[in-house]
Design an enzyme around this catalytic site. Structure first.
Site, PDB file in Angstrom:
ATOM      1  N   LYS A  15      65.804  46.382  -1.094  1.00 15.71           N
ATOM      2  CA  LYS A  15      66.773  47.334  -2.017  1.00 15.71           C
ATOM      3  C   LYS A  15      66.822  48.304  -1.248  1.00 15.71           C
ATOM      4  O   LYS A  15      66.000  49.161  -0.648  1.00 15.71           O
ATOM      5  CB  LYS A  15      67.106  47.487  -3.503  1.00 15.71           C
ATOM      6  CG  LYS A  15      65.615  48.814  -4.145  1.00 15.71           C
ATOM      7  CD  LYS A  15      66.321  48.759  -5.227  1.00 15.71           C
ATOM      8  CE  LYS A  15      64.636  49.335  -5.868  1.00 15.71           C
ATOM      9  NZ  LYS A  15      65.207  50.744  -6.297  1.00 15.71           N
ATOM     10  N   HIS A  66      52.815  42.401   2.699  1.00 12.72           N
ATOM     11  CA  HIS A  66      52.441  42.942   4.354  1.00 12.72           C
ATOM     12  C   HIS A  66      51.741  43.188   5.148  1.00 12.72           C
ATOM     13  O   HIS A  66      52.069  42.480   6.058  1.00 12.72           O
ATOM     14  CB  HIS A  66      53.675  43.550   4.415  1.00 12.72           C
ATOM     15  CG  HIS A  66      55.272  43.080   4.264  1.00 12.72           C
ATOM     16  ND1 HIS A  66      55.969  42.255   3.097  1.00 12.72           N
ATOM     17  CD2 HIS A  66      56.666  42.539   5.130  1.00 12.72           C
ATOM     18  CE1 HIS A  66      57.477  41.903   3.514  1.00 12.72           C
ATOM     19  NE2 HIS A  66      57.677  42.113   4.446  1.00 12.72           N
TER      20      HIS A  66
HETATM   21  S1  SF4 Z   1      66.390  50.030 -12.198  1.00 10.81           S
HETATM   22 FE1  SF4 Z   1      65.005  51.665 -11.743  1.00 10.81          FE
HETATM   23  S2  SF4 Z   1      63.291  50.459 -11.987  1.00 10.81           S
HETATM   24 FE2  SF4 Z   1      63.833  49.240 -11.637  1.00 10.81          FE
HETATM   25  S3  SF4 Z   1      64.186  49.072  -9.491  1.00 10.81           S
HETATM   26 FE3  SF4 Z   1      65.461  50.335 -10.053  1.00 10.81          FE
HETATM   27  S4  SF4 Z   1      64.478  52.730 -10.105  1.00 10.81           S
HETATM   28 FE4  SF4 Z   1      63.239  51.181 -10.114  1.00 10.81          FE
END
Ligand code: SF4
Lengths: 174, 279
Positions: free
Chosen positions: A97, A36
Protein backbone atom coordinates in the site's frame (compact mmCIF):
# COMPACT_ATOMS: atom_id res chain seq x y z
CA UNK A 1 -11.25 -6.55 -14.45
CA UNK A 2 -8.17 -8.64 -15.22
CA UNK A 3 -7.58 -12.15 -13.89
CA UNK A 4 -3.99 -13.19 -13.25
CA UNK A 5 -2.58 -16.57 -12.31
CA UNK A 6 1.13 -16.38 -11.36
CA UNK A 7 3.87 -16.85 -12.47
CA UNK A 8 3.58 -13.63 -14.46
CA UNK A 9 5.24 -13.14 -17.86
CA UNK A 10 6.50 -9.98 -19.57
CA UNK A 11 3.61 -9.90 -22.03
CA UNK A 12 1.09 -9.63 -19.16
CA UNK A 13 3.12 -6.88 -17.53
CA UNK A 14 2.99 -4.78 -20.70
CA UNK A 15 -0.81 -4.93 -20.93
CA UNK A 16 -1.42 -3.64 -17.39
CA UNK A 17 -2.39 -0.02 -16.86
CA UNK A 18 -2.72 2.13 -13.78
CA UNK A 19 -6.18 1.77 -12.19
CA UNK A 20 -6.80 -1.73 -13.60
CA UNK A 21 -8.50 -3.98 -11.10
CA UNK A 22 -6.68 -7.30 -10.89
CA UNK A 23 -7.96 -10.51 -9.30
CA UNK A 24 -5.19 -12.95 -8.44
CA UNK A 25 -5.81 -16.66 -8.24
CA UNK A 26 -3.00 -19.10 -7.51
CA UNK A 27 0.27 -18.77 -5.62
CA UNK A 28 1.67 -15.56 -4.11
CA UNK A 29 4.44 -15.20 -1.51
CA UNK A 30 4.40 -13.04 1.61
CA UNK A 31 7.47 -11.02 2.57
CA UNK A 32 7.92 -7.84 4.58
CA UNK A 33 10.79 -5.96 6.24
CA UNK A 34 12.81 -8.71 7.95
CA UNK A 35 12.14 -11.31 5.25
CA UNK A 36 13.38 -8.88 2.59
CA UNK A 37 16.60 -8.23 4.47
CA UNK A 38 17.26 -11.97 4.86
CA UNK A 39 16.19 -12.89 1.35
CA UNK A 40 18.52 -10.34 -0.19
CA UNK A 41 21.39 -11.39 2.11
CA UNK A 42 21.02 -15.12 1.45
CA UNK A 43 19.75 -15.01 -2.15
CA UNK A 44 18.80 -18.63 -1.76
CA UNK A 45 15.01 -18.56 -1.98
CA UNK A 46 12.97 -21.71 -1.43
CA UNK A 47 10.74 -20.68 -4.34
CA UNK A 48 11.20 -19.55 -7.92
CA UNK A 49 11.61 -15.77 -8.08
CA UNK A 50 11.03 -15.82 -11.84
CA UNK A 51 7.57 -14.35 -12.44
CA UNK A 52 6.82 -14.35 -8.71
CA UNK A 53 4.27 -12.12 -6.97
CA UNK A 54 5.31 -10.80 -3.53
CA UNK A 55 2.79 -9.59 -0.98
CA UNK A 56 3.87 -7.24 1.83
CA UNK A 57 1.98 -8.52 4.85
CA UNK A 58 2.37 -9.60 8.47
CA UNK A 59 -0.88 -11.33 9.49
CA UNK A 60 -2.53 -11.62 12.90
CA UNK A 61 -2.41 -15.06 14.60
CA UNK A 62 -4.50 -17.76 12.91
CA UNK A 63 -7.42 -19.18 14.88
CA UNK A 64 -7.93 -22.96 14.97
CA UNK A 65 -9.77 -24.13 11.89
CA UNK A 66 -8.94 -20.97 9.92
CA UNK A 67 -6.47 -20.64 7.04
CA UNK A 68 -4.94 -17.32 8.06
CA UNK A 69 -5.49 -14.33 10.32
CA UNK A 70 -6.28 -10.80 9.21
CA UNK A 71 -3.88 -10.11 6.33
CA UNK A 72 -4.06 -6.67 4.72
CA UNK A 73 -1.09 -4.96 3.06
CA UNK A 74 1.60 -3.01 4.89
CA UNK A 75 3.27 0.20 3.62
CA UNK A 76 5.53 -0.60 0.68
CA UNK A 77 8.04 2.27 0.88
CA UNK A 78 10.05 0.43 3.52
CA UNK A 79 10.86 -2.27 0.95
CA UNK A 80 11.87 0.13 -1.87
CA UNK A 81 15.60 -0.51 -1.88
CA UNK A 82 15.44 -4.22 -1.12
CA UNK A 83 12.97 -4.75 -3.96
CA UNK A 84 15.59 -3.89 -6.57
CA UNK A 85 17.79 -7.04 -6.30
CA UNK A 86 14.63 -9.16 -6.17
CA UNK A 87 13.23 -7.64 -9.35
CA UNK A 88 16.63 -8.20 -10.96
CA UNK A 89 16.17 -11.88 -10.12
CA UNK A 90 12.76 -12.07 -11.75
CA UNK A 91 10.10 -10.83 -9.27
CA UNK A 92 7.35 -9.37 -11.47
CA UNK A 93 4.74 -8.03 -9.11
CA UNK A 94 4.66 -6.56 -5.65
CA UNK A 95 1.49 -5.92 -3.65
CA UNK A 96 1.44 -3.41 -0.78
CA UNK A 97 0.00 0.00 0.00
CA UNK A 98 1.02 3.61 -0.56
CA UNK A 99 3.55 5.52 -2.63
CA UNK A 100 7.07 4.33 -3.31
CA UNK A 101 10.32 6.11 -4.22
CA UNK A 102 11.17 7.49 -7.63
CA UNK A 103 14.17 5.23 -7.71
CA UNK A 104 11.92 2.24 -7.12
CA UNK A 105 9.69 3.30 -10.01
CA UNK A 106 12.70 3.66 -12.30
CA UNK A 107 14.05 0.22 -11.38
CA UNK A 108 10.59 -1.31 -11.65
CA UNK A 109 10.21 -0.10 -15.24
CA UNK A 110 13.74 -1.21 -16.10
CA UNK A 111 13.00 -4.69 -14.77
CA UNK A 112 9.61 -4.87 -16.44
CA UNK A 113 7.68 -5.26 -13.20
CA UNK A 114 4.45 -3.80 -11.81
CA UNK A 115 3.41 -2.47 -8.39
CA UNK A 116 -0.14 -3.05 -7.16
CA UNK A 117 -2.03 -2.02 -4.07
CA UNK A 118 -4.54 -3.96 -2.05
CA UNK A 119 -6.88 -1.92 0.15
CA UNK A 120 -5.13 -1.17 3.44
CA UNK A 121 -7.08 -2.01 6.56
CA UNK A 122 -9.19 -4.73 4.91
CA UNK A 123 -7.37 -7.68 6.44
CA UNK A 124 -10.52 -9.62 7.30
CA UNK A 125 -11.86 -9.33 3.75
CA UNK A 126 -8.51 -10.30 2.22
CA UNK A 127 -8.18 -13.28 4.59
CA UNK A 128 -11.39 -14.64 3.08
CA UNK A 129 -9.58 -14.82 -0.30
CA UNK A 130 -6.75 -17.01 1.03
CA UNK A 131 -7.48 -20.71 0.61
CA UNK A 132 -4.21 -22.28 1.79
CA UNK A 133 -1.14 -21.16 3.66
CA UNK A 134 2.23 -22.87 4.08
CA UNK A 135 5.32 -21.50 5.82
CA UNK A 136 8.23 -21.58 3.35
CA UNK A 137 11.17 -19.74 4.91
CA UNK A 138 12.26 -17.98 8.10
CA UNK A 139 9.62 -19.53 10.36
CA UNK A 140 11.40 -17.96 13.34
CA UNK A 141 10.16 -14.54 12.18
CA UNK A 142 6.56 -15.44 13.09
CA UNK A 143 4.17 -13.13 11.22
CA UNK A 144 7.15 -11.83 9.22
CA UNK A 145 8.06 -15.29 7.83
CA UNK A 146 7.72 -16.06 4.12
CA UNK A 147 4.46 -17.90 3.49
CA UNK A 148 3.20 -19.46 0.29
CA UNK A 149 -0.44 -18.45 -0.09
CA UNK A 150 -2.98 -20.00 -2.40
CA UNK A 151 -5.46 -17.27 -3.16
CA UNK A 152 -8.73 -17.05 -5.08
CA UNK A 153 -9.93 -13.73 -6.55
CA UNK A 154 -7.56 -11.70 -4.39
CA UNK A 155 -8.41 -8.04 -5.28
CA UNK A 156 -5.74 -5.44 -6.17
CA UNK A 157 -5.33 -2.31 -8.27
CA UNK A 158 -2.38 -1.48 -10.52
CA UNK A 159 -0.63 1.51 -8.89
CA UNK A 160 2.49 1.93 -11.07
CA UNK A 161 2.68 0.51 -14.58
CA UNK A 162 5.63 0.01 -16.95
CA UNK A 163 4.49 2.95 -19.03
CA UNK A 164 5.52 5.31 -16.23
CA UNK A 165 2.06 6.15 -14.85
CA UNK A 166 1.03 6.41 -11.21
CA UNK A 167 -2.35 5.88 -9.62
CA UNK A 168 -1.64 8.13 -6.64
CA UNK A 169 -2.97 11.68 -6.43
CA UNK A 170 -1.09 12.73 -3.33
CA UNK A 171 2.03 11.51 -1.65
CA UNK A 172 5.61 12.50 -2.06
CA UNK A 173 7.57 9.83 -3.89
CA UNK A 174 10.58 10.30 -1.61
CA UNK B 1 -13.65 7.73 49.20
CA UNK B 2 -14.84 5.33 46.52
CA UNK B 3 -12.68 2.28 45.97
CA UNK B 4 -11.96 0.56 42.66
CA UNK B 5 -10.12 -2.74 42.34
CA UNK B 6 -7.47 -2.67 39.62
CA UNK B 7 -8.81 -6.02 38.41
CA UNK B 8 -11.94 -4.24 37.17
CA UNK B 9 -9.78 -1.83 35.19
CA UNK B 10 -7.77 -4.70 33.74
CA UNK B 11 -10.89 -6.50 32.54
CA UNK B 12 -12.37 -3.35 31.03
CA UNK B 13 -9.16 -2.70 29.07
CA UNK B 14 -9.15 -6.26 27.71
CA UNK B 15 -12.78 -6.14 26.70
CA UNK B 16 -12.47 -2.76 24.96
CA UNK B 17 -9.34 -3.63 23.03
CA UNK B 18 -10.75 -6.87 21.69
CA UNK B 19 -14.07 -5.30 20.74
CA UNK B 20 -12.58 -2.29 18.96
CA UNK B 21 -10.34 -4.49 16.84
CA UNK B 22 -13.34 -6.33 15.42
CA UNK B 23 -16.01 -3.69 15.28
CA UNK B 24 -16.09 -0.05 14.21
CA UNK B 25 -18.51 2.42 15.80
CA UNK B 26 -21.83 2.74 13.99
CA UNK B 27 -21.48 6.51 13.67
CA UNK B 28 -18.15 6.06 11.90
CA UNK B 29 -19.48 3.33 9.59
CA UNK B 30 -22.31 5.67 8.60
CA UNK B 31 -19.74 8.29 7.62
CA UNK B 32 -17.98 5.73 5.41
CA UNK B 33 -21.30 4.79 3.78
CA UNK B 34 -22.05 8.42 2.99
CA UNK B 35 -18.54 8.80 1.61
CA UNK B 36 -19.03 5.77 -0.62
CA UNK B 37 -22.28 7.12 -2.00
CA UNK B 38 -20.70 10.50 -2.73
CA UNK B 39 -17.58 9.20 -4.49
CA UNK B 40 -17.58 10.01 -8.17
CA UNK B 41 -14.66 7.88 -9.28
CA UNK B 42 -15.21 4.18 -9.76
CA UNK B 43 -11.99 3.04 -8.18
CA UNK B 44 -12.42 5.08 -4.97
CA UNK B 45 -15.98 3.81 -4.70
CA UNK B 46 -14.78 0.27 -5.03
CA UNK B 47 -12.11 0.83 -2.33
CA UNK B 48 -14.74 2.21 0.05
CA UNK B 49 -16.96 -0.78 -0.77
CA UNK B 50 -14.11 -3.10 0.24
CA UNK B 51 -13.62 -1.18 3.50
CA UNK B 52 -17.33 -1.54 4.29
CA UNK B 53 -17.35 -5.24 3.35
CA UNK B 54 -14.31 -5.72 5.57
CA UNK B 55 -16.03 -4.34 8.65
CA UNK B 56 -19.02 -6.62 8.01
CA UNK B 57 -16.71 -9.64 7.95
CA UNK B 58 -14.63 -8.52 10.95
CA UNK B 59 -17.79 -8.02 13.03
CA UNK B 60 -18.29 -11.79 13.00
CA UNK B 61 -15.37 -11.99 15.39
CA UNK B 62 -13.00 -14.34 13.55
CA UNK B 63 -10.45 -12.01 12.00
CA UNK B 64 -9.81 -8.43 13.16
CA UNK B 65 -10.42 -5.40 10.93
CA UNK B 66 -6.75 -4.89 10.18
CA UNK B 67 -3.61 -6.99 10.61
CA UNK B 68 -1.96 -4.04 12.36
CA UNK B 69 -3.88 -4.29 15.60
CA UNK B 70 -1.91 -1.39 16.95
CA UNK B 71 -0.10 -0.29 20.06
CA UNK B 72 -2.49 0.36 22.96
CA UNK B 73 -2.83 4.02 23.96
CA UNK B 74 -4.69 4.73 27.18
CA UNK B 75 -5.73 8.02 28.74
CA UNK B 76 -6.76 7.47 32.36
CA UNK B 77 -8.69 10.38 33.90
CA UNK B 78 -8.70 9.61 37.61
CA UNK B 79 -11.28 11.18 39.92
CA UNK B 80 -9.72 12.81 43.03
CA UNK B 81 -12.20 11.01 45.27
CA UNK B 82 -11.40 7.59 43.88
CA UNK B 83 -8.96 5.19 45.45
CA UNK B 84 -7.55 2.65 43.01
CA UNK B 85 -6.63 -0.54 44.81
CA UNK B 86 -3.57 -2.00 43.17
CA UNK B 87 -1.08 -0.74 40.61
CA UNK B 88 -2.88 1.11 37.82
CA UNK B 89 -0.11 0.82 35.26
CA UNK B 90 0.43 -2.89 35.87
CA UNK B 91 -3.32 -3.47 35.73
CA UNK B 92 -3.65 -1.70 32.38
CA UNK B 93 -0.71 -3.64 30.96
CA UNK B 94 -2.19 -6.93 32.18
CA UNK B 95 -5.39 -5.96 30.41
CA UNK B 96 -3.48 -5.25 27.19
CA UNK B 97 -1.56 -8.54 27.44
CA UNK B 98 -4.77 -10.55 27.81
CA UNK B 99 -6.52 -8.71 24.99
CA UNK B 100 -3.77 -9.35 22.46
CA UNK B 101 -3.52 -13.02 23.45
CA UNK B 102 -7.20 -13.90 23.85
CA UNK B 103 -8.32 -11.70 20.95
CA UNK B 104 -5.90 -13.23 18.41
CA UNK B 105 -4.39 -9.80 17.84
CA UNK B 106 -0.92 -9.20 16.42
CA UNK B 107 1.80 -8.34 18.89
CA UNK B 108 3.43 -5.33 17.31
CA UNK B 109 5.61 -3.85 20.07
CA UNK B 110 9.42 -4.08 20.09
CA UNK B 111 11.46 -3.38 23.18
CA UNK B 112 14.49 -1.58 21.82
CA UNK B 113 14.83 0.95 19.02
CA UNK B 114 17.72 -0.93 17.44
CA UNK B 115 17.64 -4.61 18.30
CA UNK B 116 13.88 -4.61 17.53
CA UNK B 117 13.10 -7.64 19.74
CA UNK B 118 9.34 -8.13 20.03
CA UNK B 119 8.00 -8.00 23.61
CA UNK B 120 5.63 -10.77 22.46
CA UNK B 121 2.58 -9.53 24.41
CA UNK B 122 2.05 -6.06 22.93
CA UNK B 123 3.03 -4.35 26.18
CA UNK B 124 3.90 -1.83 27.38
CA UNK B 125 0.92 0.35 26.55
CA UNK B 126 1.35 4.10 26.21
CA UNK B 127 -0.38 5.41 29.33
CA UNK B 128 -1.30 9.02 30.17
CA UNK B 129 -2.84 9.81 33.53
CA UNK B 130 -4.61 12.96 34.67
CA UNK B 131 -6.36 13.88 37.93
CA UNK B 132 -9.90 15.17 37.53
CA UNK B 133 -12.87 16.02 39.75
CA UNK B 134 -15.19 13.29 41.03
CA UNK B 135 -14.92 9.68 42.09
CA UNK B 136 -14.89 7.93 38.73
CA UNK B 137 -12.20 6.62 36.43
CA UNK B 138 -12.64 7.41 32.73
CA UNK B 139 -10.52 5.44 30.30
CA UNK B 140 -10.09 6.51 26.71
CA UNK B 141 -8.55 3.61 24.88
CA UNK B 142 -7.17 3.35 21.36
CA UNK B 143 -5.39 0.71 19.31
CA UNK B 144 -3.16 2.82 17.10
CA UNK B 145 -1.67 1.41 13.91
CA UNK B 146 1.72 2.54 12.65
CA UNK B 147 0.76 3.45 9.09
CA UNK B 148 -1.10 6.57 10.13
CA UNK B 149 1.00 7.32 13.23
CA UNK B 150 4.16 7.35 11.07
CA UNK B 151 2.70 10.12 8.91
CA UNK B 152 1.98 12.33 11.96
CA UNK B 153 4.23 15.22 12.98
CA UNK B 154 4.94 18.12 15.34
CA UNK B 155 6.20 21.43 13.95
CA UNK B 156 7.11 24.58 15.88
CA UNK B 157 5.62 27.39 13.78
CA UNK B 158 6.20 31.10 14.38
CA UNK B 159 3.30 33.01 15.96
CA UNK B 160 3.25 35.23 12.84
CA UNK B 161 2.47 32.19 10.68
CA UNK B 162 -1.07 32.38 12.11
CA UNK B 163 -4.11 30.48 10.89
CA UNK B 164 -2.90 30.39 7.30
CA UNK B 165 0.41 28.87 8.39
CA UNK B 166 -1.39 26.18 10.35
CA UNK B 167 -3.67 25.38 7.41
CA UNK B 168 -0.79 25.10 5.00
CA UNK B 169 1.13 22.82 7.34
CA UNK B 170 -1.85 20.50 7.85
CA UNK B 171 -2.67 20.30 4.16
CA UNK B 172 0.95 19.72 3.11
CA UNK B 173 1.29 16.97 5.71
CA UNK B 174 -1.80 15.18 4.47
CA UNK B 175 -1.04 15.63 0.80
CA UNK B 176 2.51 14.38 1.23
CA UNK B 177 1.36 11.36 3.21
CA UNK B 178 -0.84 10.33 0.27
CA UNK B 179 -2.21 6.80 0.61
CA UNK B 180 0.22 5.69 3.31
CA UNK B 181 -1.96 6.49 6.37
CA UNK B 182 -4.92 4.59 4.80
CA UNK B 183 -7.41 7.37 4.02
CA UNK B 184 -10.23 8.15 4.66
CA UNK B 185 -8.58 9.55 7.76
CA UNK B 186 -9.50 11.52 10.85
CA UNK B 187 -7.15 14.42 11.51
CA UNK B 188 -6.39 15.32 15.11
CA UNK B 189 -4.65 18.67 15.50
CA UNK B 190 -3.10 20.10 18.65
CA UNK B 191 -2.29 23.79 18.56
CA UNK B 192 -0.43 25.39 21.46
CA UNK B 193 1.23 24.21 24.64
CA UNK B 194 4.78 23.17 23.86
CA UNK B 195 6.40 20.30 21.99
CA UNK B 196 4.89 17.42 24.00
CA UNK B 197 1.65 19.17 24.99
CA UNK B 198 0.67 19.81 21.37
CA UNK B 199 1.18 16.13 20.55
CA UNK B 200 -0.88 15.01 23.55
CA UNK B 201 -3.86 17.24 22.77
CA UNK B 202 -3.69 16.18 19.11
CA UNK B 203 -3.99 12.56 20.22
CA UNK B 204 -6.91 13.47 22.48
CA UNK B 205 -8.49 15.23 19.50
CA UNK B 206 -8.70 12.04 17.42
CA UNK B 207 -10.56 10.43 20.32
CA UNK B 208 -13.27 13.10 20.30
CA UNK B 209 -16.79 12.29 19.13
CA UNK B 210 -16.86 12.68 15.35
CA UNK B 211 -19.92 14.90 15.48
CA UNK B 212 -18.82 17.28 18.21
CA UNK B 213 -17.57 20.74 17.35
CA UNK B 214 -15.14 22.92 19.22
CA UNK B 215 -16.78 25.40 21.62
CA UNK B 216 -14.52 28.25 20.49
CA UNK B 217 -16.07 29.68 17.29
CA UNK B 218 -12.69 30.48 15.72
CA UNK B 219 -11.52 26.91 16.20
CA UNK B 220 -14.88 25.45 15.12
CA UNK B 221 -14.61 27.46 11.91
CA UNK B 222 -11.07 26.23 11.35
CA UNK B 223 -12.23 22.62 11.81
CA UNK B 224 -14.91 23.16 9.14
CA UNK B 225 -12.62 24.91 6.70
CA UNK B 226 -9.88 22.33 7.04
CA UNK B 227 -12.38 19.51 6.61
CA UNK B 228 -13.46 21.00 3.31
CA UNK B 229 -9.99 21.96 2.11
CA UNK B 230 -8.44 18.60 3.00
CA UNK B 231 -11.10 16.85 0.95
CA UNK B 232 -10.44 19.27 -1.91
CA UNK B 233 -6.84 18.03 -1.99
CA UNK B 234 -8.23 15.01 -3.82
CA UNK B 235 -5.91 12.45 -2.17
CA UNK B 236 -8.88 10.10 -1.89
CA UNK B 237 -9.35 6.64 -0.38
CA UNK B 238 -5.97 4.88 -0.14
CA UNK B 239 -4.45 7.83 -2.03
CA UNK B 240 -5.90 6.88 -5.42
CA UNK B 241 -7.73 10.18 -5.84
CA UNK B 242 -11.33 10.96 -5.02
CA UNK B 243 -13.73 13.03 -3.02
CA UNK B 244 -13.07 11.57 0.43
CA UNK B 245 -9.70 12.10 2.06
CA UNK B 246 -10.91 12.77 5.60
CA UNK B 247 -14.13 12.17 7.49
CA UNK B 248 -13.32 14.42 10.41
CA UNK B 249 -11.01 17.21 11.60
CA UNK B 250 -10.75 17.81 15.35
CA UNK B 251 -8.65 20.56 16.86
CA UNK B 252 -7.65 21.03 20.50
CA UNK B 253 -5.81 24.09 21.76
CA UNK B 254 -3.81 25.07 24.84
CA UNK B 255 -2.14 28.32 25.96
CA UNK B 256 1.48 28.73 24.87
CA UNK B 257 4.60 30.87 25.21
CA UNK B 258 4.47 34.32 23.61
CA UNK B 259 7.17 33.24 21.15
CA UNK B 260 5.69 29.83 20.18
CA UNK B 261 3.05 28.31 17.94
CA UNK B 262 3.46 24.54 18.25
CA UNK B 263 1.29 22.46 15.92
CA UNK B 264 0.90 18.69 16.14
CA UNK B 265 -0.93 16.68 13.50
CA UNK B 266 -1.96 13.19 14.49
CA UNK B 267 -3.50 11.07 11.76
CA UNK B 268 -6.02 8.32 12.44
CA UNK B 269 -6.65 5.78 9.67
CA UNK B 270 -10.04 4.35 8.71
CA UNK B 271 -9.40 1.44 11.08
CA UNK B 272 -10.59 3.90 13.69
CA UNK B 273 -10.36 1.80 16.85
CA UNK B 274 -11.14 3.54 20.09
CA UNK B 275 -13.46 3.32 23.05
CA UNK B 276 -14.36 5.12 26.25
CA UNK B 277 -15.30 3.45 29.52
CA UNK B 278 -16.31 5.00 32.82
CA UNK B 279 -15.68 2.89 35.91
S1 SF4 C 1 -5.82 0.69 8.35
FE1 SF4 C 1 -4.55 1.76 9.86
S2 SF4 C 1 -3.64 0.17 11.09
FE2 SF4 C 1 -4.43 -0.80 9.25
S3 SF4 C 1 -2.70 -0.83 7.79
FE3 SF4 C 1 -3.84 1.07 7.42
S4 SF4 C 1 -2.82 2.61 8.71
FE4 SF4 C 1 -2.19 0.60 9.46
Amino acid sequence: MIRITPPVDNATIKTLKVGDKVLFSGTIYTARDQAHIKLVQDMNPAFDLQGAVLYYVGPTPTRDGQVIGSCGPTSSYRMDELSVPLMERGVKMMIGKGNRSQNFQKEMIKNNAVYLIATGGTGALLASKVKQRKVLMYEELGPEAIYELEVKDFPCFVAYDVHGNTLFKGGTDV
Amino acid sequence: MRKLDVKVIQEAVTKSLIKMNYELEDSFVRKLQIAKNNERSEISKSILTEILENQDIAKKGINPLCQDTGIAVIFAYIGKDLQIQGNLEAGINDGVRNAYEDGYLRKSVVKHPFDRQNTKDNTPAIIHTKLVEGDKLTLKIAAKGAGSENMSRVVMLKPSDGIEGVKKLVKDTIFNAGGRPCPPIIVGIGIGGNLEKSALIAKEAILRDLDDQHSDPIIAKLEDELYKEINELGVGPMGVGGDTTCVGVKINTYPMHIASLPVAINIQCHANRHDEVIL
